[in-house]
Design an enzyme around this catalytic site. Structure first.
Site, PDB file in Angstrom:
ATOM      1  N   GLU A   1       9.969   4.911  17.917  1.00  0.00           N
ATOM      2  CA  GLU A   1       8.690   4.192  17.862  1.00  0.00           C
ATOM      3  C   GLU A   1       8.617   2.953  18.771  1.00  0.00           C
ATOM      4  O   GLU A   1       8.300   1.862  18.314  1.00  0.00           O
ATOM      5  CB  GLU A   1       8.371   3.815  16.409  1.00  0.00           C
ATOM      6  CG  GLU A   1       8.320   5.032  15.499  1.00  0.00           C
ATOM      7  CD  GLU A   1       8.201   4.690  14.018  1.00  0.00           C
ATOM      8  OE1 GLU A   1       8.038   3.515  13.662  1.00  0.00           O
ATOM      9  OE2 GLU A   1       8.291   5.629  13.203  1.00  0.00           O
TER      10      GLU A   1
ATOM     11  N   HIS B   1       3.610  13.128  10.844  1.00  0.00           N
ATOM     12  CA  HIS B   1       3.166  12.666   9.519  1.00  0.00           C
ATOM     13  C   HIS B   1       1.647  12.822   9.484  1.00  0.00           C
ATOM     14  O   HIS B   1       0.920  12.054  10.108  1.00  0.00           O
ATOM     15  CB  HIS B   1       3.541  11.196   9.308  1.00  0.00           C
ATOM     16  CG  HIS B   1       5.016  10.982   9.175  1.00  0.00           C
ATOM     17  ND1 HIS B   1       5.740  11.460   8.110  1.00  0.00           N
ATOM     18  CD2 HIS B   1       5.907  10.353   9.977  1.00  0.00           C
ATOM     19  CE1 HIS B   1       7.012  11.130   8.255  1.00  0.00           C
ATOM     20  NE2 HIS B   1       7.146  10.462   9.382  1.00  0.00           N
TER      21      HIS B   1
ATOM     22  N   GLU C   1       9.617  14.979  11.519  1.00  0.00           N
ATOM     23  CA  GLU C   1       9.383  14.327  10.214  1.00  0.00           C
ATOM     24  C   GLU C   1       8.135  14.888   9.535  1.00  0.00           C
ATOM     25  O   GLU C   1       7.335  14.143   8.955  1.00  0.00           O
ATOM     26  CB  GLU C   1       9.237  12.810  10.404  1.00  0.00           C
ATOM     27  CG  GLU C   1      10.400  12.159  11.129  1.00  0.00           C
ATOM     28  CD  GLU C   1      10.316  10.630  11.186  1.00  0.00           C
ATOM     29  OE1 GLU C   1       9.496  10.029  10.481  1.00  0.00           O
ATOM     30  OE2 GLU C   1      11.102  10.054  11.962  1.00  0.00           O
TER      31      GLU C   1
ATOM     32  N   ASP D   1       5.257  16.038   7.318  1.00  0.00           N
ATOM     33  CA  ASP D   1       4.724  16.035   5.945  1.00  0.00           C
ATOM     34  C   ASP D   1       3.204  15.968   6.028  1.00  0.00           C
ATOM     35  O   ASP D   1       2.649  15.547   7.042  1.00  0.00           O
ATOM     36  CB  ASP D   1       5.313  14.923   5.059  1.00  0.00           C
ATOM     37  CG  ASP D   1       5.157  13.526   5.615  1.00  0.00           C
ATOM     38  OD1 ASP D   1       4.232  13.275   6.403  1.00  0.00           O
ATOM     39  OD2 ASP D   1       5.966  12.651   5.238  1.00  0.00           O
TER      40      ASP D   1
HETATM   41  O1  G3I Z   1      17.228   1.441  -1.734  1.00  0.00           O
HETATM   42  C1  G3I Z   1      16.479   0.255  -1.966  1.00  0.00           C
HETATM   43  C2  G3I Z   1      16.535  -0.134  -3.413  1.00  0.00           C
HETATM   44  O2  G3I Z   1      17.868  -0.482  -3.714  1.00  0.00           O
HETATM   45  C3  G3I Z   1      15.585  -1.322  -3.644  1.00  0.00           C
HETATM   46  O3  G3I Z   1      15.556  -1.622  -5.001  1.00  0.00           O
HETATM   47  C4  G3I Z   1      14.168  -0.966  -3.188  1.00  0.00           C
HETATM   48  C5  G3I Z   1      13.197  -2.149  -3.339  1.00  0.00           C
HETATM   49  O4  G3I Z   1      12.294  -2.224  -2.265  1.00  0.00           O
HETATM   50  O5  G3I Z   1      14.234  -0.633  -1.835  1.00  0.00           O
HETATM   51  C6  G3I Z   1      15.056   0.519  -1.576  1.00  0.00           C
HETATM   52  O6  G3I Z   1      15.029   0.783  -0.217  1.00  0.00           O
HETATM   53  C7  G3I Z   1      13.832   1.334   0.290  1.00  0.00           C
HETATM   54  C8  G3I Z   1      14.164   2.659   0.947  1.00  0.00           C
HETATM   55  O7  G3I Z   1      13.015   3.191   1.591  1.00  0.00           O
HETATM   56  C9  G3I Z   1      14.709   3.685  -0.049  1.00  0.00           C
HETATM   57  O8  G3I Z   1      13.712   4.017  -0.948  1.00  0.00           O
HETATM   58  C10 G3I Z   1      13.244   0.379   1.322  1.00  0.00           C
HETATM   59  O9  G3I Z   1      12.802  -0.800   0.675  1.00  0.00           O
HETATM   60  C11 G3I Z   1      12.103   1.027   2.054  1.00  0.00           C
HETATM   61  O10 G3I Z   1      11.713   0.195   3.140  1.00  0.00           O
HETATM   62  C12 G3I Z   1      12.539   2.358   2.632  1.00  0.00           C
HETATM   63  O11 G3I Z   1      11.423   2.986   3.218  1.00  0.00           O
HETATM   64  C13 G3I Z   1      11.726   3.952   4.211  1.00  0.00           C
HETATM   65  C14 G3I Z   1      11.023   3.566   5.514  1.00  0.00           C
HETATM   66  O12 G3I Z   1      11.188   4.586   6.477  1.00  0.00           O
HETATM   67  C15 G3I Z   1      11.609   2.285   6.094  1.00  0.00           C
HETATM   68  O13 G3I Z   1      12.953   2.459   6.435  1.00  0.00           O
HETATM   69  C16 G3I Z   1      11.217   5.293   3.714  1.00  0.00           C
HETATM   70  O14 G3I Z   1      12.005   5.710   2.583  1.00  0.00           O
HETATM   71  C17 G3I Z   1      11.371   6.339   4.833  1.00  0.00           C
HETATM   72  O15 G3I Z   1      10.772   7.551   4.425  1.00  0.00           O
HETATM   73  C18 G3I Z   1      10.667   5.832   6.082  1.00  0.00           C
HETATM   74  O16 G3I Z   1      10.913   6.773   7.104  1.00  0.00           O
HETATM   75  C19 G3I Z   1      10.220   6.526   8.349  1.00  0.00           C
HETATM   76  C20 G3I Z   1      11.125   6.991   9.461  1.00  0.00           C
HETATM   77  O17 G3I Z   1      12.364   6.329   9.375  1.00  0.00           O
HETATM   78  C21 G3I Z   1      10.468   6.756  10.828  1.00  0.00           C
HETATM   79  N1  G3I Z   1       9.176   7.388  10.887  1.00  0.00           N
HETATM   80  C22 G3I Z   1       8.247   7.043   9.808  1.00  0.00           C
HETATM   81  C23 G3I Z   1       8.894   7.322   8.451  1.00  0.00           C
HETATM   82  C24 G3I Z   1       7.934   7.032   7.324  1.00  0.00           C
HETATM   83  O18 G3I Z   1       7.605   5.667   7.276  1.00  0.00           O
END
Ligand code: G3I
Length: 349
Positions: A166, A243, A273, A275
């Site tokens: 990105e 997405h 990715e 969905d």
């Molecule tokens: O694991 C922690 C947990 O311990 C904590 O309590 C909680 C509180 O916020 O956060 C948890 O981590 C989160 C993680 O997902 C696991 O659920 C993060 O805050 C959250 O930011 C993270 O979001 C991910 C996001 O990328 C940012 O990294 C999404 O799961 C993931 O699906 C998303 O994936 C992205 C791709 O990498 C790039 N393309 C877009 C795609 C969707 O946004």
């Protein structure tokens, strides 16, 4: 006659066509409305020599046996949804590989290929790196150590990396990130060269969203990777995230044509990715439309000249960043949805 593997519910069961017990089992499964299939997605994809993968949630993999069963049965590729992002280096120079190692170990024991996601992104950065003031030289040193350590750790185990994720805005300009700010626009070239040095056999991808159509962003990415190829930067592929929701998605012909502009440069392309969200409340009609979108994207991938894999971003609505809009091919109870059948149909055509 040899027993045939039939998937009844979520289990692959060898069934002898002549056995009364087997017939009873099949009859009971039909009465109970359990899905019956002779072949899994990975069986069908294997026949076309294409990857079919899913993003993996490390905690779900650890905690949920049904998650492991369906993942290993249906897919021949995985990508870590979060476990390989830069927060894998929670303190400068200290790496926390355990979640990602578990994903890689699962993939290896189930004969699945692993995509690595992602080495350079503007999100999910460790706090020590996100804040503070950094010179170009210091940031290049962090980039170098991060890529050498992570790609080196997974050398030979991760076959392809999303090296940069990105980096381009929707209007085609470079996204203003800490990487651009602290290093300058050549941060991409550095990242790809460092990844190649750490694992010369790994396939190296640029990955982005909203570039599935021929629009300003896709044009800018095309110009960027053309320039990189010309300058000898080791880039091997472009990932299209996909997405979508049921309102806006590209038709198969235009998406395939757009992907072909990239493969014409000698690059691999992948759907990385996928969905497809459903406006709530979901209805059978909306699920049928969602299935059509999945089918169209698989069609696009099959029509494109060098599309080597399709990965969904998760596979069950139980564990999904878009759980609220039921965007994946299996429901919260791991039951295949019409979208699953659509992927099967697309891989069978
Ligand atoms: O694991 C922690 C947990 O311990 C904590 O309590 C909680 C509180 O916020 O956060 C948890 O981590 C989160 C993680 O997902 C696991 O659920 C993060 O805050 C959250 O930011 C993270 O979001 C991910 C996001 O990328 C940012 O990294 C999404 O799961 C993931 O699906 C998303 O994936 C992205 C791709 O990498 C790039 N393309 C877009 C795609 C969707 O946004």
């Amino acid at each position: 006659m040899n027993p045939l593997p039939v998937i009844i519910g979520n289990r692959k069961t060898p069934v002898s066509p002549r056995s009364p017990r087997a017939l009873l089992l099949l009859y009971a499964a039909v009465l109970l409305g359990m899905p019956l299939h002779a072949e899994t997605l990975r069986d069908l994809a294997g026949r076309r020599s294409v990857g079919i993968g899913a993003a993996v949630d490390a905690k779900a993999l650890r905690d949920n046996a049904e998650y492991r069963t369906v993942l290993g049965r249906e897919f021949n590729m995985v990508v870590a949804e979060n476990a390989m992002k830069m927060w894998i280096q929670p303190e400068r120079g200290k790496f926390s590989f355990s979640d990602a190692d578990e994903i890689v170990a699962f993939a290896q024991s189930n004969k699945m290929r692993v995509r690595g996601h992602t080495l350079v992104w503007h999100q999910s950065l460790p706090r020590w790196f996100e804040t503070g003031s950094w010179t170009r030289a210091e940031t290049l040193s962090v980039l170098s150590q991060h890529i050498a350590s992570v790609v080196g750790h997974y050398k030979g185990a991760v076959y392809a990396w999303d090296v940069v994720n990105e980096a381009v805005e929707d209007d085609g300009s470079m996204r203003k990130t800490v990487w651009l700010d602290r290093i300058g626009p050549d941060y991409l070239d550095h990242a790809f060269r460092l990844a190649h040095a750490a694992d010369p056999k790994a396939r190296l991808f640029y990955n982005d969203y909203s570039a599935e159509w021929p629009n300003k962003k896709a044009d800018a990415i095309l110009a960027m990777v053309t320039r990189m190829k010309k300058d000898g930067v080791p880039i091997h592929g472009v990932g299209f995230q996909c997405h979508f929701d049921c309102g806006k998605y590209p038709g198969p012909a235009e998406f395939a044509a757009n992907m072909n502009r990239f493969s014409a440069l000698g690059l691999e392309v992948q759907v990385t990715e996928l969905d497809v969200g459903i406006a709530q409340p979901a209805t059978d009609d909306k699920r049928a439309f969602q299935a059509r979108v999945y089918r169209d994207i698989i069609d696009a991938a099959c029509r494109a000249t060098n599309c080597t894999a399709v990965l969904t971003w998760g596979f069950t609505d139980k564990y999904s960043w878009k759980a609220a809009v039921e965007a994946l091919p299996f429901d919260r109870r791991f039951k295949p949805k019409p979208a699953y059948d659509a992927i099967r149909d697309g891989l069978t055509q």
